[in-house]
Design an enzyme around this catalytic site. Structure first.
Site, PDB file in Angstrom:
ATOM      1  N   ARG A   1      -0.119   8.844 -10.153  1.00  0.00           N
ATOM      2  CA  ARG A   1      -0.219   7.470  -9.121  1.00  0.00           C
ATOM      3  C   ARG A   1       0.472   6.531  -9.779  1.00  0.00           C
ATOM      4  O   ARG A   1       0.988   5.662  -9.254  1.00  0.00           O
ATOM      5  CB  ARG A   1      -1.718   7.442  -8.895  1.00  0.00           C
ATOM      6  CG  ARG A   1      -2.450   8.350  -8.125  1.00  0.00           C
ATOM      7  CD  ARG A   1      -3.874   8.020  -8.196  1.00  0.00           C
ATOM      8  NE  ARG A   1      -4.127   6.657  -7.617  1.00  0.00           N
ATOM      9  CZ  ARG A   1      -4.095   6.413  -6.253  1.00  0.00           C
ATOM     10  NH1 ARG A   1      -3.931   7.210  -5.356  1.00  0.00           N
ATOM     11  NH2 ARG A   1      -4.173   5.212  -5.967  1.00  0.00           N
TER      12      ARG A   1
ATOM     13  N   ASP B   1       0.817  -1.316   0.090  1.00  0.00           N
ATOM     14  CA  ASP B   1       0.139  -0.017   0.047  1.00  0.00           C
ATOM     15  C   ASP B   1       0.841   1.265   0.080  1.00  0.00           C
ATOM     16  O   ASP B   1       1.910   1.220   0.500  1.00  0.00           O
ATOM     17  CB  ASP B   1      -0.860  -0.157   1.473  1.00  0.00           C
ATOM     18  CG  ASP B   1      -2.138   0.926   1.032  1.00  0.00           C
ATOM     19  OD1 ASP B   1      -2.253   1.392  -0.095  1.00  0.00           O
ATOM     20  OD2 ASP B   1      -2.683   1.041   2.188  1.00  0.00           O
TER      21      ASP B   1
ATOM     22  N   HIS C   1       3.030   3.113  -8.821  1.00  0.00           N
ATOM     23  CA  HIS C   1       2.752   1.589  -8.992  1.00  0.00           C
ATOM     24  C   HIS C   1       4.070   1.097  -9.829  1.00  0.00           C
ATOM     25  O   HIS C   1       4.530   0.128  -9.473  1.00  0.00           O
ATOM     26  CB  HIS C   1       1.663   1.355  -9.840  1.00  0.00           C
ATOM     27  CG  HIS C   1       0.302   1.641  -9.335  1.00  0.00           C
ATOM     28  ND1 HIS C   1       0.085   1.363  -8.165  1.00  0.00           N
ATOM     29  CD2 HIS C   1      -0.571   2.460  -9.710  1.00  0.00           C
ATOM     30  CE1 HIS C   1      -1.108   1.711  -7.836  1.00  0.00           C
ATOM     31  NE2 HIS C   1      -1.773   2.590  -8.943  1.00  0.00           N
TER      32      HIS C   1
ATOM     33  N   ASN D   1     -10.441  -2.605  -6.523  1.00  0.00           N
ATOM     34  CA  ASN D   1      -9.775  -1.593  -7.410  1.00  0.00           C
ATOM     35  C   ASN D   1     -10.388  -1.639  -8.748  1.00  0.00           C
ATOM     36  O   ASN D   1      -9.845  -0.486  -9.573  1.00  0.00           O
ATOM     37  CB  ASN D   1      -8.220  -2.321  -7.523  1.00  0.00           C
ATOM     38  CG  ASN D   1      -7.396  -2.244  -6.226  1.00  0.00           C
ATOM     39  OD1 ASN D   1      -6.351  -2.911  -5.924  1.00  0.00           O
ATOM     40  ND2 ASN D   1      -7.809  -1.257  -5.389  1.00  0.00           N
ATOM     41  N   TRP D   2     -11.158  -2.421  -9.030  1.00  0.00           N
ATOM     42  CA  TRP D   2     -11.844  -2.236 -10.532  1.00  0.00           C
ATOM     43  C   TRP D   2     -12.462  -0.838 -10.500  1.00  0.00           C
ATOM     44  O   TRP D   2     -12.668  -0.520 -11.505  1.00  0.00           O
ATOM     45  CB  TRP D   2     -13.002  -3.308 -10.670  1.00  0.00           C
ATOM     46  CG  TRP D   2     -12.283  -4.618 -10.922  1.00  0.00           C
ATOM     47  CD1 TRP D   2     -12.444  -5.716 -10.298  1.00  0.00           C
ATOM     48  CD2 TRP D   2     -11.525  -5.096 -12.314  1.00  0.00           C
ATOM     49  NE1 TRP D   2     -11.604  -6.845 -10.860  1.00  0.00           N
ATOM     50  CE2 TRP D   2     -11.305  -6.236 -12.230  1.00  0.00           C
ATOM     51  CE3 TRP D   2     -10.899  -4.324 -13.304  1.00  0.00           C
ATOM     52  CZ2 TRP D   2     -10.373  -7.167 -13.028  1.00  0.00           C
ATOM     53  CZ3 TRP D   2      -9.963  -5.000 -14.078  1.00  0.00           C
ATOM     54  CH2 TRP D   2      -9.960  -6.352 -14.069  1.00  0.00           C
TER      55      TRP D   2
HETATM   56  C1  FPP Z   1      -1.583  -0.105  -3.344  1.00  0.00           C
HETATM   57  O1  FPP Z   1      -1.278   1.349  -3.390  1.00  0.00           O
HETATM   58  C2  FPP Z   1      -1.009  -0.761  -4.601  1.00  0.00           C
HETATM   59  C3  FPP Z   1      -1.673  -1.353  -5.688  1.00  0.00           C
HETATM   60  C4  FPP Z   1      -3.248  -1.319  -5.739  1.00  0.00           C
HETATM   61  C5  FPP Z   1      -0.918  -2.062  -6.803  1.00  0.00           C
HETATM   62  C6  FPP Z   1       0.264  -2.599  -6.527  1.00  0.00           C
HETATM   63  C7  FPP Z   1       0.973  -3.010  -7.695  1.00  0.00           C
HETATM   64  C8  FPP Z   1       2.325  -3.098  -7.764  1.00  0.00           C
HETATM   65  C9  FPP Z   1       3.407  -2.825  -6.806  1.00  0.00           C
HETATM   66  C10 FPP Z   1       2.789  -2.918  -9.465  1.00  0.00           C
HETATM   67  C11 FPP Z   1       2.878  -4.083 -10.019  1.00  0.00           C
HETATM   68  C12 FPP Z   1       3.013  -5.224  -9.092  1.00  0.00           C
HETATM   69  C13 FPP Z   1       3.255  -6.677  -9.467  1.00  0.00           C
HETATM   70  C14 FPP Z   1       3.051  -7.777  -8.877  1.00  0.00           C
HETATM   71  C15 FPP Z   1       3.868  -6.953 -10.798  1.00  0.00           C
HETATM   72  P1  FPP Z   1      -2.193   2.614  -3.605  1.00  0.00           P
HETATM   73  O2  FPP Z   1      -2.632   2.835  -4.993  1.00  0.00           O
HETATM   74  O3  FPP Z   1      -3.629   2.056  -3.021  1.00  0.00           O
HETATM   75  O4  FPP Z   1      -1.720   3.509  -2.903  1.00  0.00           O
HETATM   76  P2  FPP Z   1      -2.581   5.109  -1.959  1.00  0.00           P
HETATM   77  O5  FPP Z   1      -3.136   4.087  -0.801  1.00  0.00           O
HETATM   78  O6  FPP Z   1      -1.189   5.645  -1.448  1.00  0.00           O
HETATM   79  O7  FPP Z   1      -3.269   5.481  -2.860  1.00  0.00           O
END
Ligand code: FPP
Length: 256
Positions: free
Chosen positions: A42, A29, A46, A77-78
């Protein structure tokens, strides 16, 4: 002053090899916040989170963890903006293709849990190819939870069990913990002993609710793109310092 790499080695050397968790699960996260702090979109967060995935995997492999499960994309997340969802799917495909050789060279088996039928076709095809190409590797299994939520998994398990009962394959009175676990997406995997969540949030967010019944939870304010091997080693050391009682009393788990 000790360099970061020295500190990592010191932490690693302190880990008791006989009490390493077999399975570590991580709620990655903070990617969005990491990017916003740098004035970036954002999606940049990732993309930078991929290095942290690699660091966590290498750290787990080095200390003998058998399973690493990552919450990469939840059912919820969708509902994010389409551009972000598309970018995440694209990143997943590129990362899996780009890392495949390295996964094979290091004995890493790829596995997924979740409603992968709902993923875009290119994503599904890439994952299926990589799962087949790494199927014989046995040093560590990395499981990506994709389009996953625990409630989805639990409802599906209930449906499957109900079908087995209806079709006469299962006696309701014979349903046990093991029966239920065998109908989950994680069937055959050990339960995680340690669950890590980054970014300072302290909640489970619909992740592995059944499987973490006795897991130790470790929260860190570190945002996922800043997560490195030393954070994973710190989490394991903290885990090893805890007494896991499983509902018993202290004297029962560590007799004098
Ligand atoms: C949460 O951060 C993270 C995700 C929803 C996606 C995780 C994906 C990756 C690390 C990239 C690729 C992964 C693989 C396995 C190849 P958030 O977007 O919820 O962050 P925030 O809470 O700060 O908004």
């Amino acid at each position: 002053m000790e360099k970061a790499s020295d500190i990592t080695e010191v932490l690693k050397a302190r880990i008791d090899p006989d009490r390493v968790p077999r399975h570590i699960a991580i709620i990655m996260d903070g990617n969005g916040r990491w990017a916003e702090r740098q004035g970036e979109h954002r999606v940049v967060g990732h993309a930078n989170g991929v290095r942290s995935v690699r660091e966590a995997l290498v750290a787990c492999r080095e200390i003998g963890v058998e399973h690493l499960t990552l919450y990469a994309f939840s059912t919820e997340n969708w509902n994010r903006p389409k551009a972000e969802v598309d970018a995440l799917m694209d990143l997943l495909v590129k990362t899996v293709i780009g890392e495949l050789e390295e996964l094979n060279a290091n004995g890493v088996r790829l596995h997924t849990i979740g409603d992968t039928a709902s993923l875009p076709e290119s994503c599904r095809a890439t994952l299926l190819d990589a799962i087949a190409a790494t199927a014989k590797n046995d040093r560590i299994t990395i499981t990506l939870a994709l389009s996953y939520s625990s409630r989805w998994e639990l409802v599906r398990a209930a449906q499957r069990i109900a079908t087995d009962v209806k079709e006469g394959r299962l006696d309701p009175a014979a349903i046990t913990d093991e029966t239920f676990a065998a109908h989950l997406a994680t069937a055959g995997m050990p339960d995680p002993e340690l669950l890590i969540r980054t970014s300072g949030e302290q909640r489970i967010s619909n992740f592995l609710l059944w499987q973490i019944a006795y897991a130790e939870l470790w929260f860190t304010p570190v945002l996922w793109p800043d997560f490195r091997k030393d954070h994973l080693f710190q989490a394991v050391l903290d885990y090893q310092g805890r007494e896991r009682r499983f509902g018993l009393i202290s004297e029962q788990v560590t007799p004098a």
